[in-house]
Scaffold this motif. Structure first.
Motif, PDB file in Angstrom:
ATOM      1  N   LEU A 529       0.732  -1.135  -0.014  1.00 28.97           N
ATOM      2  CA  LEU A 529       0.064  -0.002   0.109  1.00 28.97           C
ATOM      3  C   LEU A 529       0.918   1.422  -0.095  1.00 28.97           C
ATOM      4  O   LEU A 529       0.589   2.267  -0.577  1.00 28.97           O
ATOM      5  CB  LEU A 529      -0.986  -0.025   1.208  1.00 28.97           C
ATOM      6  N   LEU A 530       2.014   1.131   0.656  1.00 28.03           N
ATOM      7  CA  LEU A 530       3.031   2.331   0.875  1.00 28.03           C
ATOM      8  C   LEU A 530       3.583   2.543  -0.828  1.00 28.03           C
ATOM      9  O   LEU A 530       3.746   3.674  -1.200  1.00 28.03           O
ATOM     10  CB  LEU A 530       3.930   2.017   1.713  1.00 28.03           C
ATOM     11  N   GLU A 531       3.780   1.505  -1.474  1.00 28.92           N
ATOM     12  CA  GLU A 531       4.230   1.448  -2.458  1.00 28.92           C
ATOM     13  C   GLU A 531       3.323   2.236  -3.684  1.00 28.92           C
ATOM     14  O   GLU A 531       3.722   3.281  -4.526  1.00 28.92           O
ATOM     15  CB  GLU A 531       4.705   0.189  -3.175  1.00 28.92           C
ATOM     16  N   VAL A 532       2.011   1.671  -3.808  1.00 35.42           N
ATOM     17  CA  VAL A 532       1.000   2.204  -4.543  1.00 35.42           C
ATOM     18  C   VAL A 532       0.845   3.659  -4.216  1.00 35.42           C
ATOM     19  O   VAL A 532       0.724   4.359  -5.113  1.00 35.42           O
ATOM     20  CB  VAL A 532      -0.166   1.495  -4.150  1.00 35.42           C
ATOM     21  N   THR A 533       0.796   4.205  -3.002  1.00 32.07           N
ATOM     22  CA  THR A 533       0.496   5.433  -2.612  1.00 32.07           C
ATOM     23  C   THR A 533       1.629   6.513  -3.043  1.00 32.07           C
ATOM     24  O   THR A 533       1.411   7.429  -3.681  1.00 32.07           O
ATOM     25  CB  THR A 533       0.429   5.780  -1.079  1.00 32.07           C
ATOM     26  N   LYS A 534       3.007   5.930  -2.934  1.00 32.38           N
ATOM     27  CA  LYS A 534       4.110   6.735  -3.611  1.00 32.38           C
ATOM     28  C   LYS A 534       3.856   6.680  -5.180  1.00 32.38           C
ATOM     29  O   LYS A 534       4.412   7.743  -5.668  1.00 32.38           O
ATOM     30  CB  LYS A 534       5.456   5.798  -3.194  1.00 32.38           C
ATOM     31  N   GLN A 603       8.666   4.437 -21.008  1.00 34.40           N
ATOM     32  CA  GLN A 603       9.373   3.584 -19.984  1.00 34.40           C
ATOM     33  C   GLN A 603       8.776   3.600 -18.609  1.00 34.40           C
ATOM     34  O   GLN A 603       8.793   2.609 -17.790  1.00 34.40           O
ATOM     35  CB  GLN A 603      10.832   4.443 -19.826  1.00 34.40           C
ATOM     36  N   LYS A 604       8.116   4.744 -18.128  1.00 30.01           N
ATOM     37  CA  LYS A 604       7.484   4.671 -16.939  1.00 30.01           C
ATOM     38  C   LYS A 604       6.243   3.747 -16.952  1.00 30.01           C
ATOM     39  O   LYS A 604       6.017   3.032 -16.101  1.00 30.01           O
ATOM     40  CB  LYS A 604       7.057   6.101 -16.559  1.00 30.01           C
ATOM     41  N   TYR A 605       5.748   3.720 -18.300  1.00 30.11           N
ATOM     42  CA  TYR A 605       4.543   3.022 -18.068  1.00 30.11           C
ATOM     43  C   TYR A 605       4.925   1.417 -18.001  1.00 30.11           C
ATOM     44  O   TYR A 605       4.259   0.384 -17.328  1.00 30.11           O
ATOM     45  CB  TYR A 605       3.768   3.177 -19.552  1.00 30.11           C
ATOM     46  N   GLN A 606       5.907   0.967 -19.008  1.00 27.37           N
ATOM     47  CA  GLN A 606       6.489  -0.497 -18.951  1.00 27.37           C
ATOM     48  C   GLN A 606       6.852  -0.869 -17.259  1.00 27.37           C
ATOM     49  O   GLN A 606       6.774  -1.717 -16.756  1.00 27.37           O
ATOM     50  CB  GLN A 606       7.636  -0.248 -19.853  1.00 27.37           C
ATOM     51  N   VAL A 607       7.604  -0.089 -16.615  1.00 29.60           N
ATOM     52  CA  VAL A 607       7.936  -0.114 -15.228  1.00 29.60           C
ATOM     53  C   VAL A 607       6.585  -0.288 -14.296  1.00 29.60           C
ATOM     54  O   VAL A 607       6.629  -1.353 -13.852  1.00 29.60           O
ATOM     55  CB  VAL A 607       8.792   1.040 -14.742  1.00 29.60           C
ATOM     56  N   ALA A 608       5.510   0.604 -14.555  1.00 30.24           N
ATOM     57  CA  ALA A 608       4.250   0.482 -13.806  1.00 30.24           C
ATOM     58  C   ALA A 608       3.659  -0.850 -14.137  1.00 30.24           C
ATOM     59  O   ALA A 608       3.415  -1.553 -13.203  1.00 30.24           O
ATOM     60  CB  ALA A 608       3.453   1.662 -14.090  1.00 30.24           C
ATOM     61  N   LEU A 609       3.772  -1.160 -15.232  1.00 31.92           N
ATOM     62  CA  LEU A 609       3.188  -2.467 -15.963  1.00 31.92           C
ATOM     63  C   LEU A 609       3.778  -3.632 -15.369  1.00 31.92           C
ATOM     64  O   LEU A 609       3.181  -4.730 -14.713  1.00 31.92           O
ATOM     65  CB  LEU A 609       3.203  -2.888 -17.161  1.00 31.92           C
ATOM     66  N   SER A 610       5.073  -3.781 -15.011  1.00 34.43           N
ATOM     67  CA  SER A 610       5.912  -4.805 -14.424  1.00 34.43           C
ATOM     68  C   SER A 610       5.709  -4.700 -13.164  1.00 34.43           C
ATOM     69  O   SER A 610       5.575  -6.015 -12.512  1.00 34.43           O
ATOM     70  CB  SER A 610       7.386  -4.405 -14.719  1.00 34.43           C
ATOM     71  N   ALA A 611       5.648  -3.777 -12.432  1.00 36.41           N
ATOM     72  CA  ALA A 611       5.343  -3.561 -11.068  1.00 36.41           C
ATOM     73  C   ALA A 611       3.870  -4.165 -10.697  1.00 36.41           C
ATOM     74  O   ALA A 611       3.591  -5.025  -9.634  1.00 36.41           O
ATOM     75  CB  ALA A 611       5.340  -2.259 -10.437  1.00 36.41           C
ATOM     76  N   HIS A 612       2.972  -3.841 -11.650  1.00 36.03           N
ATOM     77  CA  HIS A 612       1.638  -4.248 -11.264  1.00 36.03           C
ATOM     78  C   HIS A 612       1.476  -5.795 -11.409  1.00 36.03           C
ATOM     79  O   HIS A 612       0.865  -6.091 -10.766  1.00 36.03           O
ATOM     80  CB  HIS A 612       0.590  -3.698 -12.384  1.00 36.03           C
ATOM     81  N   SER A 613       2.082  -6.375 -12.511  1.00 39.25           N
ATOM     82  CA  SER A 613       2.193  -7.861 -12.699  1.00 39.25           C
ATOM     83  C   SER A 613       2.827  -8.419 -11.314  1.00 39.25           C
ATOM     84  O   SER A 613       2.181  -9.561 -11.131  1.00 39.25           O
ATOM     85  CB  SER A 613       3.077  -8.110 -13.882  1.00 39.25           C
ATOM     86  N   SER A 614       4.131  -7.907 -10.870  1.00 43.77           N
ATOM     87  CA  SER A 614       4.438  -8.521  -9.444  1.00 43.77           C
ATOM     88  C   SER A 614       3.645  -8.293  -8.461  1.00 43.77           C
ATOM     89  O   SER A 614       3.433  -9.376  -7.795  1.00 43.77           O
ATOM     90  CB  SER A 614       5.855  -7.896  -9.227  1.00 43.77           C
ATOM     91  N   ARG A 615       3.062  -7.143  -8.293  1.00 44.11           N
ATOM     92  CA  ARG A 615       1.909  -6.905  -7.262  1.00 44.11           C
ATOM     93  C   ARG A 615       0.654  -7.805  -7.466  1.00 44.11           C
ATOM     94  O   ARG A 615       0.279  -8.352  -6.277  1.00 44.11           O
ATOM     95  CB  ARG A 615       1.559  -5.494  -7.301  1.00 44.11           C
ATOM     96  N   MET A 616       0.172  -8.051  -8.476  1.00 45.23           N
ATOM     97  CA  MET A 616      -0.933  -8.845  -8.706  1.00 45.23           C
ATOM     98  C   MET A 616      -0.559 -10.513  -8.385  1.00 45.23           C
ATOM     99  O   MET A 616      -1.269 -11.065  -7.832  1.00 45.23           O
ATOM    100  CB  MET A 616      -1.231  -8.895 -10.192  1.00 45.23           C
ATOM    101  N   ARG A 617       0.731 -10.870  -8.614  1.00 47.18           N
ATOM    102  CA  ARG A 617       1.060 -12.171  -8.282  1.00 47.18           C
ATOM    103  C   ARG A 617       1.014 -12.072  -6.703  1.00 47.18           C
ATOM    104  O   ARG A 617       0.601 -13.339  -5.949  1.00 47.18           O
ATOM    105  CB  ARG A 617       2.464 -12.607  -8.820  1.00 47.18           C
ATOM    106  N   THR A 618       1.582 -11.456  -5.955  1.00 50.46           N
ATOM    107  CA  THR A 618       1.634 -11.300  -4.561  1.00 50.46           C
ATOM    108  C   THR A 618       0.220 -11.249  -3.986  1.00 50.46           C
ATOM    109  O   THR A 618      -0.181 -11.971  -3.122  1.00 50.46           O
ATOM    110  CB  THR A 618       2.316 -10.073  -4.282  1.00 50.46           C
ATOM    111  N   ILE A 619      -0.541 -10.302  -4.658  1.00 46.98           N
ATOM    112  CA  ILE A 619      -2.037 -10.159  -4.000  1.00 46.98           C
ATOM    113  C   ILE A 619      -2.781 -11.267  -4.327  1.00 46.98           C
ATOM    114  O   ILE A 619      -3.376 -11.929  -3.375  1.00 46.98           O
ATOM    115  CB  ILE A 619      -2.577  -9.101  -4.615  1.00 46.98           C
ATOM    116  N   THR A 620      -2.437 -12.177  -5.402  1.00 42.41           N
ATOM    117  CA  THR A 620      -3.135 -13.546  -5.567  1.00 42.41           C
ATOM    118  C   THR A 620      -2.850 -14.421  -4.661  1.00 42.41           C
ATOM    119  O   THR A 620      -3.700 -15.090  -4.209  1.00 42.41           O
ATOM    120  CB  THR A 620      -3.114 -13.734  -7.250  1.00 42.41           C
ATOM    121  N   GLU A 621      -1.578 -14.469  -4.492  1.00 42.30           N
ATOM    122  CA  GLU A 621      -1.433 -15.419  -3.375  1.00 42.30           C
ATOM    123  C   GLU A 621      -1.852 -15.421  -2.040  1.00 42.30           C
ATOM    124  O   GLU A 621      -2.176 -16.073  -1.328  1.00 42.30           O
ATOM    125  CB  GLU A 621       0.493 -15.425  -3.515  1.00 42.30           C
TER     126      GLU A 621
END
Length: 713
Positions: A529-534, A603-621
């Protein structure tokens, strides 16, 4: 100054010019009201008299908001030429709208739907009056801004119109090349004789080309070198178009035709609307008049789209925006099926959020009962599983940036500069889409994480309640054991039952022990949540759109100068030097826009998409873990309730036995005598045990109420 008894105009105020007439902006001599006057040239009078009078007759019979009104027919003072006094549409034609750099890749979705609605309504009025237009094209669709600020499009130029019922045909030739039915094109443009007759469906072909042009900003059928420069191939493309195709382009001289049944990715229409029109266009862009739809079916299918409402949905697993076009009377179950078709999230897995909260929906409700969504405030959709985000589908705008040639050619430079400005508009739109996607990702993640944190807290409460329930049962088991020890000699069966109860408690404890500590997951969610807010803070201060718009403003000024110079036969030396500097400046601004897009936005979009993918995996777990824990706790509750029931049954059974003992020895009541025979002493112990059970009943009720409130079955 040309004039009629009631109107006057200047030749400089020309609005348009055709083969037989010119249109000017005029004013009423008394009121000053602006109107459009159509003045016929000498060529028009070479036509048969009945053809000359046809337009007057057609317009006199028509009265519809989507058809340009005829106010009067007057004559000029000197030549006595007939002049049509018509409604003035101050915003030009649909063609002029499409020629603006902003619309080089097609109209916005909302504006496109207005065009469709107006053209369909206007054509419906024509068919009700048995009229075929025969020259439908963007240049003959005028635009007016209504009082509410929305566009109103109106059909005009009825010089080629004539009376024609659905079952009638004609052989005369009218129309504009690029929008002409291939059968008519063969005779009118290629001058090849044929004995074909034409019906009302030729208007549908022209409408199909017009709709494609409005949606994509370009014509659907383009031979190498252009439609006007390669007429034979142009006819070949339109006449030999395969079924289902809506466009064909020849990219090399004498090369093959690239057919497509889809609207291009650069089209500004959403997937939900594209699919609707991709089903209509092949059936009106049909060279075989017998296979082409009739107007009744065309009106039915287009109105079916226009009558639908739009529900905006952002798919968190896909990281994509969707527009669901659906009838307001359809059920939510139908809506969820349509969402599944676009997002690949099965209806049973669809979880919705709205304005920060979970949004449970009933499949039996009608869609119009759902909360109102907009492009900026959609439903956020999540599914239990994700194959990874797809993101925004777009074409790299760099491919659409042409190069300015070093030599000075005001005509070519004007055309190239227009294409550059158009590419910047498209780059800006893609940038807005990427930033909007990131904003929705972070908004949805924030809501979803907050909900999971609350779920973690509920799981902790559930586990605490279940543990208290378990401890109560252990207390009862301890007391019940003492009673069993006293009654052991009385019943081997009861002793066996007591052993089974201990085993049940041990199994329940084993299950509870397998439930890992949910606060760990809650801490992990807090970190996310802190990461997302940032990241949300970074999106809010992003300046890429502002910098691009600043460049675009400067480029528009240069483009306007190029448009002025285009009409100059020759530039002076100083003007030519300024023109060269403008070209250099335009090129530098274009490079700056591309640099911002590629090195910052993408570049920012690709970083955001990559971070989103990682967060989605964590949240799904985490979500799956919480589901497993919840399942374990539910099983524990069922087992504890079963154990509680067995204890109560055993106590009741022993109570009945002791009561029978008391009946045999009535002088020794267990309520008054603690000393006596073993049976009487056992009865007293039983009464005390039941009294002690009452002392934990309040705690049991409290825990059960917590469990039921937290939806543990």
């Amino acid at each position: 100054m040309p004039s009629t008894p009631n109107y006057l105009w200047e030749l400089e105020d020309q609005l348009g010019q055709g083969a037989t007439a010119s249109v000017y902006k005029a004013r009423n001599k008394k009121s000053g009201e602006e109107v459009a006057v159509k003045v016929f040239n000498n060529s028009s009078y070479l036509r048969p008299f009945e053809v000359q009078m046809r337009e007057f007759e057609m317009l006199g019979k028509l009265n519809h908001i989507n058809i340009v009104k005829l106010f009067a027919v007057e004559e000029t003072g000197n030549t006595k030429q007939k002049v049509l006094i018509m409604e003035y549409c101050s915003s030009g034609s649909l063609l002029s709208v499409l020629e603006e750099p902003e619309n080089a890749f097609g109209l916005s979705e909302s504006e496109f739907l207005i065009v469709v609605q107006c053209v369909v309504a206007g054509m419906n009025h024509l068919r009700e009056n048995g009229i075929v237009h025969r020259d439908i094209k963007p240049g003959n669709i005028m635009r007016l801004i209504g009082e509410d600020g929305r566009s109103i499009y109106k059909l005009t130029d009825f010089g080629a119109a004539r009376k024609l019922q659905d079952d009638e045909t004609f052989m005369s030739l009218y129309g504009t090349e690029e929008y002409l039915h291939p059968d008519m094109y063969e005779r009118a443009v290629l001058r090849k004789p044929n004995q074909k007759v034409y019906g009302v469906t030729v208007d549908l072909w022209s409408i199909g080309v017009t709709f494609y042009h409005a949606a994509c900003g370009s014509l659907p059928f383009i031979p190498y070198g252009g439609p006007r420069n390669n007429k034979e191939i142009m006819h070949k493309i339109t006449a030999e178009k395969p079924p289902g195709a809506i466009a064909g382009v020849q990219r090399k001289e004498n090369g093959p035709i690239d057919w497509t049944s889809k609207l291009p990715v650069t089209c500004r229409l959403s997937e939900g609307l594209r699919t609707q029109f991709e089903a209509i266009l092949p059936n009106i862009l049909e060279a075989d008049q017998e296979k082409c739809w009739g107007f009744d079916q065309f009106f039915a299918e287009t109105n079916n789209i226009l009558e639908r409402m739009v529900v905006h949905v952002f798919s968190l697993p896909q990281a994509r925006v969707h527009k669901i076009y659906i009838h307001h009377y359809n059920s939510v179950a139908v809506f969820m099926d349509m969402v599944a078709n676009q997002t690949r999230v099965a209806p049973e897995r669809q979880i919705y959020f709205y304005e920060g909260h979970p949004y449970p929906i009933s499949t039996t409700l009608q869609v119009h009962h759902l909360s109102m969504t907009t492009e900026h405030y959609p439903f956020i959709l999540n599914g239990c599983e994700s194959e990874g985000p797809i993101g925004v589908t777009y074409k790299d705008p760099a491919f659409d940036f042409p190069r300015l040639l070093p030599s000075v050619d005001v005509s070519i430079d004007c055309s190239v500069s227009k294409n550059i400005v158009s590419a910047v508009y498209q780059t800006l739109r893609v940038t807005e889409s990427l930033l909007t996607c990131q904003e929705f990702i972070l908004r949805g993640m924030y809501w979803f994480i907050e909900n999971l944190k609350a779920e973690c807290h509920r799981i902790v409460e559930k586990k605490s309640a279940v543990m208290s329930y378990y401890n109560c049962m252990c207390s009862l088991e301890s007391r019940n054991t003492r009673l069993y020890n006293a009654a052991y000699k009385e019943s081997a069966t009861d002793n066996q039952d007591q052993g089974d109860c201990r085993k049940k408690l041990q199994l329940i404890w084993n299950t509870l022990s397998s439930c890992s500590h949910s606060p760990d997951k809650e801490s992990m969610l807090g970190f996310l949540l802190l990461e997302v807010t940032k990241d949300q803070d970074h999106i809010r201060v992003d300046t890429s759109i502002g910098r691009m718009k600043h460049c675009l403003q400067k480029m528009q000024v240069i483009f306007k100068q190029f448009k002025k110079r285009k009409h100059q036969q020759r530039l002076s030396y100083n003007d030519e030097q300024i023109h060269k500097l403008d070209k250099i400046n335009l090129g530098n601004l274009a490079k700056k826009v591309l640099t911002i897009f590629q090195e910052d936005v993408v570049q920012k979009y690709q970083v955001a998409l990559s971070a989103h993918s990682s967060r989605m995996r964590t949240i799904t777990e985490i979500q799956n873990h919480l589901g497993i824990v919840n399942g374990y706790l539910s099983a524990c509750v069922q087992d504890l309730r079963s154990y509680e029931e067995s204890v109560n049954n055993t106590v009741d059974r022993l109570a009945q036995r002791m009561q029978q003992t008391c009946l045999v020895q009535p002088n020794h009541s267990p309520l008054t005598s603690y000393h006596g025979p073993p049976q009487q002493e056992l009865a007293v112990r039983l009464i005390k045990l039941r009294d002690q059970m009452k002392s934990v009943s309040y705690e049991l009720e409290k825990n059960n109420s917590i469990i039921e409130r937290l939806n543990i079955s």
